[in-house]
Design an enzyme around this catalytic site. Structure first.
Site, PDB file in Angstrom:
ATOM      1  N   CYS A  76      40.820  35.104  46.162  1.00  0.00           N
ATOM      2  CA  CYS A  76      39.929  36.257  46.016  1.00  0.00           C
ATOM      3  C   CYS A  76      38.629  36.098  46.793  1.00  0.00           C
ATOM      4  CB  CYS A  76      39.638  36.531  44.546  1.00  0.00           C
ATOM      5  SG  CYS A  76      38.823  35.151  43.735  1.00  0.00           S
ATOM      6  N   GLU A 101      37.629  26.664  43.579  1.00  0.00           N
ATOM      7  CA  GLU A 101      36.526  26.915  44.519  1.00  0.00           C
ATOM      8  C   GLU A 101      35.626  25.691  44.654  1.00  0.00           C
ATOM      9  OE1 GLU A 101      34.104  30.206  43.171  1.00  0.00           O
ATOM     10  OE2 GLU A 101      34.272  29.622  41.085  1.00  0.00           O
ATOM     11  N   HIS A 122      26.255  36.887  48.165  1.00  0.00           N
ATOM     12  CA  HIS A 122      26.699  37.918  47.229  1.00  0.00           C
ATOM     13  C   HIS A 122      26.214  39.300  47.637  1.00  0.00           C
ATOM     14  CE1 HIS A 122      27.942  34.592  44.603  1.00  0.00           C
ATOM     15  NE2 HIS A 122      28.903  35.439  44.365  1.00  0.00           N
ATOM     16  N   ASP A 147      33.018  29.922  47.872  1.00  0.00           N
ATOM     17  CA  ASP A 147      32.394  28.693  47.390  1.00  0.00           C
ATOM     18  C   ASP A 147      33.115  27.459  47.901  1.00  0.00           C
ATOM     19  OD1 ASP A 147      30.076  29.290  45.846  1.00  0.00           O
ATOM     20  OD2 ASP A 147      31.385  30.322  44.441  1.00  0.00           O
TER      21      ASP A 147
HETATM   22  C1  PEP Z   1      34.472  32.736  45.796  1.00  0.00           C
HETATM   23  O1  PEP Z   1      33.686  31.815  45.583  1.00  0.00           O
HETATM   24  O2  PEP Z   1      35.252  32.768  46.769  1.00  0.00           O
HETATM   25  C2  PEP Z   1      34.525  33.893  44.881  1.00  0.00           C
HETATM   26  C3  PEP Z   1      35.429  34.827  44.996  1.00  0.00           C
HETATM   27  O3  PEP Z   1      33.558  33.990  43.938  1.00  0.00           O
HETATM   28  P1  PEP Z   1      32.048  34.455  44.222  1.00  0.00           P
HETATM   29  O4  PEP Z   1      31.982  34.978  45.622  1.00  0.00           O
HETATM   30  O5  PEP Z   1      31.721  35.485  43.207  1.00  0.00           O
HETATM   31  O6  PEP Z   1      31.303  33.182  44.030  1.00  0.00           O
HETATM   32 MG    MG Z   2      32.705  31.638  43.688  1.00  0.00          MG
END
Ligand code: PEP
Ligand code: MG
Length: 542
Positions: free
Chosen positions: A477, A406, A165, A430
């Site tokens: 995303c 995910e 993150h 994820d």
């Molecule tokens: C993902 O897991 O691809 C996602 C967009 O969510 P995050 O990165 O916030 O876990």
């Molecule tokens: Mg995620």
């Protein structure tokens, strides 16, 4: 917490380092104790007093850690982790409430000791000089909250990977970052000039004139390429054959919505709402959340805004919501699981979202759905909140309700899930970690963590197919959505919305404008026949 895996060359030197860290942890606990005394906080005082006594216990703590360094060849972090865990386990075995509280105390001391030693969570990054290159052993998402990002030129970390993150947050702010450079902190001097190439993952110190010049030439070339893409900022998102899609933006706060619109995003594909909660001592109330969601909707002026409900846990913690320590937090009570186990917290967020729904085109996205029961429970609560607001005479508008795909189980059962939602958003960050058993933030397994892995591609194809058959939209995303090599492949599978850091929007739209949908379908068919990453990459390079 990921512990360093290095093997100490010289046990005596490692013991010396341990003593320094130990001294610092004692000092920190003493300071906390003094504050608790000054604030006449009796409970905290008692706990900290007991923690300090244990931390200073030669027989139970200091000697066993030093022994583990000398006799087992462990580094100080591994040795401390092991010894504290053994003590905590003894308390846990006792199986009574007082003793389990003692186990929690030991975990707390251990966390403080390790964080202090690893240089985590102690620094104040709220005011930094212009052009700062921040080099740290490791950073957590909370460290970036309140960080003076305007003045950060680049970030270098020893631990953490591309999809951690922290990596995502810094990219969203256009800050180059390089992670996984174990040992770099001790190699760099404070105040030294360094060049950081986020694209190549390179850090150069001890610069000569020619290196500096070469770097700036490269940077100017990149800027020229960016400028050439500017005409795609206002273009429609279509393939060469006219098939329409959406290129959207991922943002971490309502304040970034206007910037995303200016960068040409067709909408917000992901607002990570947890960042509104991080960095505060108290959970945000309904009113402040409502204002934030309303602003994002208004700034996007009728374009779709997908707000994901709280996705906390894993590597994201909330100071205002103490969570039980888990051995594998990414597999634990995270995201929707946490919200369903804290109905009040979830209820407040859902009320704020539905109240804001009248100000634009809201889409609500549930994270980390792994089974239909969770989805139904979340939707049930949403319905309940809508009815409650109606009874109170508070207006709401219809919203699209979607889920993140995910977790592999969601992709495998996509056909079933698609019957019960309006859209999917594939979270590759994820999905990759759960499909390949590779922690997303771990530099150690980064070489195995790949969006090109055929198993990951199959899961994505399953999700897209499930969506197509049910007639719902399928977006993406995760970070892979911004990969220009993968976009044609995902387009061929049926993904029609790509959401990414605002800085990548024009490039993705340019790539889309050059692809032919039928050719992309054929590309997808061939990629799904591949058995290894190398062949997928070869196929995409043709
Ligand atoms: C993902 O897991 O691809 C996602 C967009 O969510 P995050 O990165 O916030 O876990
Ligand atoms: Mg995620």
């Amino acid at each position: 917490m990921e512990l360093p895996q290095y093997k100490p060359v010289e046990p005596a030197a490692e013991i010396e380092r341990f003593r320094q860290c130990h001294g610092a942890a004692i000092q920190e606990t003493r300071e906390m104790l003094e504050k608790a005394r000054a604030g006449q906080n009796g409970d905290a005082e008692g706990i900290l007093d007991a923690q300090l006594t244990l931390l200073m216990d030669e027989y139970a703590v200091v000697e066993p850690i030093e022994e583990a360094i000398v006799q087992e060849g462990l580094n100080l972090f591994q040795a401390a982790g092991q010894v504290f865990e053994e003590i905590a386990e003894t308390f846990r075995q006792a199986d009574d409430e007082y003793m389990s509280q003692r186990a929690a105390d030991v975990e707390d001391i251990c966390g403080r000791f390790l964080s202090r030693g690893l240089g985590l969570g102690r620094q104040d990054y709220s005011s930094l000089p212009q052009g700062t290159v921040l080099a740290a052993r490791s950073l957590t998402p909370s460290d970036t909250i309140g960080m003076d990002l305007e003045h950060v030129a680049a970030i270098i970390t020893e631990y953490g990977g591309y999809c951690s993150h922290v990596g995502i947050i810094t990219r969203n702010h256009g800050i180059p970052s390089v992670s996984g450079l174990e040992g770099i902190v001790s190699l760099l001097q404070a105040g030294e000039e360094v060049l950081v190439d986020g694209d190549e993952g390179a850090v150069t110190a001890g610069l000569g004139e020619s290196e500096r010049e070469a770097f700036y030439i490269l940077q100017r070339q990149r800027e020229a390429r960016e400028r050439a893409l500017d005409r795609f900022r206002t273009a429609e998102s279509r393939a060469a054959d006219g098939e329409a899609g959406l290129i959207c933006a991922n943002i971490g706060s309502e304040a970034e919505a206007a910037g995303a619109a200016a960068a040409g995003a067709d909408g917000i594909g992901l607002l990570r709402s947890e960042f509104l909660y991080m960095g505060y001592d108290q959970l945000p109330d309904e009113e402040s959340q409502f204002r934030a969601y309303r602003r994002a909707l208004e700034d996007m002026a009728g374009r779709p805004v997908t707000i994901r409900t709280l996705d906390i846990g894993g590597d994201k913690e909330l100071p205002a919501l103490p969570m039980e320590r888990e051995e594998n937090p990414f597999l634990g009570c995270r995201a929707i699981r946490l919200c369903l186990s804290h109905p009040d917290l979830f209820h407040t967020q859902l009320r704020a979202l539905l109240r804001a729904s009248v100000y634009g085109r809201l889409q609500i996205l549930f994270p980390m759905i792994s089974c239909l029961e969770e989805l139904r429970q979340a939707k049930g609560l949403l319905l309940q909140v809508r009815e409650e607001l109606e009874q109170e005479g508070i207006p709401t508008a219809p919203v699209q309700v979607g889920m993140m795909v995910e977790v592999p189980s969601a992709a495998l059962l996509a056909g079933h899930f698609a019957q019960e939602v309006d859209f999917f958003s594939i979270g590759t960050n994820d999905l990759i970690q759960y499909a390949l058993a590779c922690e997303r933030g771990s530099a150690k397994v980064e070489h195995l963590y790949s969006p090109y892995h055929p198993a990951v591609l199959r899961l994505i194809a399953l999700a897209a197919e499930g969506a197509r058959e049910a007639g719902i939209e399928c977006g993406m995303c995760g970070e892979a959505a911004a990969d220009p090599r993968l976009l044609p492949l995902f387009w061929g599978m049926g993904v029609r919305e790509f959401s990414m850091t605002p800085a990548a929007v024009t490039r993705a739209r340019a790539v889309l404008s050059g692809v032919d949908t039928a050719a992309c379908r054929e590309l997808a068919r061939r990629a799904l026949d591949c058995g290894d990453v190398e062949n997928v990459i070869k196929l995409l390079e043709v």
